[in-house]
Design a protein around this motif. Structure first.
Motif, PDB file in Angstrom:
ATOM      1  N   ILE A  90     -13.015 122.598  89.030  1.00 20.31           N
ATOM      2  CA  ILE A  90     -12.567 122.284  87.671  1.00 20.31           C
ATOM      3  C   ILE A  90     -13.607 121.379  87.019  1.00 20.31           C
ATOM      4  O   ILE A  90     -14.099 120.437  87.639  1.00 20.31           O
ATOM      5  CB  ILE A  90     -11.208 121.549  87.688  1.00 20.31           C
ATOM      6  CG1 ILE A  90     -10.132 122.404  88.347  1.00 20.31           C
ATOM      7  CG2 ILE A  90     -10.778 121.171  86.272  1.00 20.31           C
ATOM      8  CD1 ILE A  90      -8.824 121.668  88.552  1.00 20.31           C
ATOM      9  N   LEU A  91     -13.923 121.667  85.767  1.00 17.61           N
ATOM     10  CA  LEU A  91     -14.793 120.797  84.990  1.00 17.61           C
ATOM     11  C   LEU A  91     -13.902 119.830  84.214  1.00 17.61           C
ATOM     12  O   LEU A  91     -13.100 120.245  83.379  1.00 17.61           O
ATOM     13  CB  LEU A  91     -15.659 121.615  84.025  1.00 17.61           C
ATOM     14  CG  LEU A  91     -16.746 120.855  83.261  1.00 17.61           C
ATOM     15  CD1 LEU A  91     -17.786 120.317  84.240  1.00 17.61           C
ATOM     16  CD2 LEU A  91     -17.405 121.763  82.236  1.00 17.61           C
ATOM     17  N   THR A  92     -14.010 118.542  84.496  1.00 19.03           N
ATOM     18  CA  THR A  92     -13.118 117.550  83.895  1.00 19.03           C
ATOM     19  C   THR A  92     -13.559 117.203  82.475  1.00 19.03           C
ATOM     20  O   THR A  92     -14.642 117.592  82.025  1.00 19.03           O
ATOM     21  CB  THR A  92     -13.096 116.270  84.730  1.00 19.03           C
ATOM     22  OG1 THR A  92     -14.367 115.601  84.601  1.00 19.03           O
ATOM     23  CG2 THR A  92     -12.840 116.562  86.198  1.00 19.03           C
ATOM     24  N   LYS A  93     -12.701 116.430  81.798  1.00 18.28           N
ATOM     25  CA  LYS A  93     -13.047 115.967  80.460  1.00 18.28           C
ATOM     26  C   LYS A  93     -14.258 115.042  80.481  1.00 18.28           C
ATOM     27  O   LYS A  93     -14.946 114.888  79.478  1.00 18.28           O
ATOM     28  CB  LYS A  93     -11.853 115.244  79.836  1.00 18.28           C
ATOM     29  CG  LYS A  93     -10.679 116.159  79.542  1.00 18.28           C
ATOM     30  CD  LYS A  93      -9.514 115.392  78.932  1.00 18.28           C
ATOM     31  CE  LYS A  93      -8.345 116.327  78.640  1.00 18.28           C
ATOM     32  NZ  LYS A  93      -7.181 115.585  78.064  1.00 18.28           N
ATOM     33  N   GLN A  94     -14.487 114.399  81.640  1.00 19.25           N
ATOM     34  CA  GLN A  94     -15.675 113.550  81.785  1.00 19.25           C
ATOM     35  C   GLN A  94     -16.920 114.371  82.095  1.00 19.25           C
ATOM     36  O   GLN A  94     -17.987 113.810  82.363  1.00 19.25           O
ATOM     37  CB  GLN A  94     -15.460 112.518  82.918  1.00 19.25           C
ATOM     38  CG  GLN A  94     -14.298 111.568  82.663  1.00 19.25           C
ATOM     39  CD  GLN A  94     -13.019 112.026  83.347  1.00 19.25           C
ATOM     40  OE1 GLN A  94     -12.642 113.184  83.252  1.00 19.25           O
ATOM     41  NE2 GLN A  94     -12.352 111.102  84.038  1.00 19.25           N
ATOM     42  N   MET A  95     -16.761 115.716  82.087  1.00 18.51           N
ATOM     43  CA  MET A  95     -17.856 116.660  82.357  1.00 18.51           C
ATOM     44  C   MET A  95     -18.387 116.512  83.781  1.00 18.51           C
ATOM     45  O   MET A  95     -19.571 116.706  84.046  1.00 18.51           O
ATOM     46  CB  MET A  95     -18.999 116.482  81.337  1.00 18.51           C
ATOM     47  CG  MET A  95     -18.566 116.724  79.906  1.00 18.51           C
ATOM     48  SD  MET A  95     -17.754 118.351  79.669  1.00 18.51           S
ATOM     49  CE  MET A  95     -19.127 119.475  79.972  1.00 18.51           C
ATOM     50  N   THR A  96     -17.499 116.167  84.706  1.00 17.11           N
ATOM     51  CA  THR A  96     -17.836 116.171  86.124  1.00 17.11           C
ATOM     52  C   THR A  96     -17.073 117.310  86.785  1.00 17.11           C
ATOM     53  O   THR A  96     -15.999 117.705  86.326  1.00 17.11           O
ATOM     54  CB  THR A  96     -17.460 114.838  86.792  1.00 17.11           C
ATOM     55  OG1 THR A  96     -16.052 114.603  86.612  1.00 17.11           O
ATOM     56  CG2 THR A  96     -18.246 113.687  86.184  1.00 17.11           C
ATOM     57  N   ARG A  97     -17.619 117.822  87.888  1.00 17.30           N
ATOM     58  CA  ARG A  97     -16.967 118.936  88.568  1.00 17.30           C
ATOM     59  C   ARG A  97     -16.206 118.417  89.776  1.00 17.30           C
ATOM     60  O   ARG A  97     -16.753 117.676  90.607  1.00 17.30           O
ATOM     61  CB  ARG A  97     -17.995 119.981  89.005  1.00 17.30           C
ATOM     62  CG  ARG A  97     -17.355 121.295  89.428  1.00 17.30           C
ATOM     63  CD  ARG A  97     -18.362 122.420  89.400  1.00 17.30           C
ATOM     64  NE  ARG A  97     -18.832 122.712  88.053  1.00 17.30           N
ATOM     65  CZ  ARG A  97     -18.168 123.434  87.167  1.00 17.30           C
ATOM     66  NH1 ARG A  97     -16.981 123.927  87.470  1.00 17.30           N
ATOM     67  NH2 ARG A  97     -18.671 123.671  85.978  1.00 17.30           N
ATOM     68  N   ILE A  98     -14.941 118.790  89.871  1.00 17.50           N
ATOM     69  CA  ILE A  98     -14.103 118.401  90.995  1.00 17.50           C
ATOM     70  C   ILE A  98     -13.565 119.651  91.673  1.00 17.50           C
ATOM     71  O   ILE A  98     -13.619 120.753  91.111  1.00 17.50           O
ATOM     72  CB  ILE A  98     -12.929 117.501  90.543  1.00 17.50           C
ATOM     73  CG1 ILE A  98     -12.059 118.240  89.518  1.00 17.50           C
ATOM     74  CG2 ILE A  98     -13.436 116.178  89.984  1.00 17.50           C
ATOM     75  CD1 ILE A  98     -10.807 117.490  89.111  1.00 17.50           C
TER      76      ILE A  98
END
Length: 317
Positions: A53-61
């Motif tokens: 998932i690409l988070t709102k912080q633009m990091t991938r989890i």
């Protein structure tokens, strides 16, 4: 059926403990994963392990598991922790990293915690309380995002409205072809192009149906990929745009397709839930399959050639 699935989960959990002699999350979570898979299949949901998932912080989890609709739209998520972890602290840490809160279950082999629509909904004891676990999972699988509900409603309406729009489009093309030498010439020019680029056996009826399908589906590309010019760069699509420009004047097209506005709007809001390009392509493919089911079922007169979703995607993208 649901209680039977929980009984099977309990039996599998006991088997894993006995065989492995371990209580580690990486071993025991396999039983709960299988429970989610089986329950999900009953709802036409696909379980994907280690879903990114690409988070709102633009990091991938990466969540331990995700359940996706057939359209590749996320339905819900699962994250497993070790029994020795502080589950509350782990949950807070995950949310700080951007984990979704819309429909997610956290488990640690002792407790299951369900979050929906941004807040905690309930907890269940996983060791022996089948009733509370049944209630939690029933709530989890009963969740429906408003975007999905709106989209499903729009799809049903689309199937109802489509035959009327198909008839109007065919009448419009026939009228324009009879009255406009410019349009008739453009049809012949595209026919030659289609025979060279697609198949020498393409007929004028095929051109009519390709044009209709293009008119009805060009908005789908734009909504899914958030790019109005997404497939104008394609050779065949570019020629279809030229033909379309000669068919309509002013707001004729917008007026004719007005009834499909909720369908296109539903596509836009649903596509916004999908992040990766590959999943958007999967969503697009599923959309086309639904579109052609409605197209083939509702068109009462001659259809000419109805191109398959794979062919349309291949020519347009």
């Amino acid at each position: 059926m649901s209680r039977q699935l929980i009984n099977e989960y309990r039996a599998e959990l006991d088997r894993l403990r006995a065989v492995s002699g371990s209580r580690r999350e990486s071993v025991l979570r396999e039983a709960f994963k299988d429970l989610l898979k089986r329950w999900g299949r009953a709802h036409d949901l696909q379980f994907i392990a280690e879903h990114d998932i690409l988070t709102k912080q633009m990091t991938r989890i990466y969540v331990d598991g995700a359940l996706l609709h057939g359209l590749r739209v996320p339905f819900g998520y699962w994250e497993a922790k070790d029994e020795n972890d502080d589950l509350a602290a782990e949950i807070e840490a995950k949310f700080r990293k951007g984990y979704p809160k819309d429909n997610i279950v956290f488990t640690d082999d002792v407790t299951a915690v369900l979050y929906q629509n941004g807040g905690e909904v309930m907890r269940a004891a996983m060791q022996a309380d089948d009733d509370s676990l049944l209630k939690l999972l029933t709530c989890f699988f009963g969740h429906e995002r408003q975007e999905i509900a709106d989209f499903n409603k729009a799809v049903k309406q689309f199937a109802t409205d489509l035959p009327h729009i198909l008839a109007a489009l065919r009448d419009r093309i026939a009228e324009k072809n009879a009255q406009s030498a410019e349009f008739a010439g453009a049809v012949q020019a595209f026919l030659k192009h289609a025979r060279d680029a697609i198949n020498p056996a393409v007929s004028e009826d095929d051109v009519r149906e390709m044009l209709i399908q293009h008119i009805l589906t060009e908005g789908i590309f734009a909504k899914v990929f958030d790019d109005p010019d997404f497939h104008r760069k394609n050779n065949v699509a570019a020629e279809l745009y030229k033909l379309e420009d000669k068919l309509f004047a002013g707001r004729e097209k917008a007026e004719l397709l007005r009834a499909l506005a909720p369908y296109y709007s539903g596509i836009a809001s649903t596509a916004a839930l999908i992040q990766s390009h590959s999943e958007k392509q999967g969503f697009l493919k599923a959309l086309y399959e639904d579109f052609y089911k409605a197209y083939n079922r509702k068109a009462a007169d001659r259809l000419g050639v109805v191109y398959t979703p794979g062919e349309i995607v291949r020519f347009m993208i």
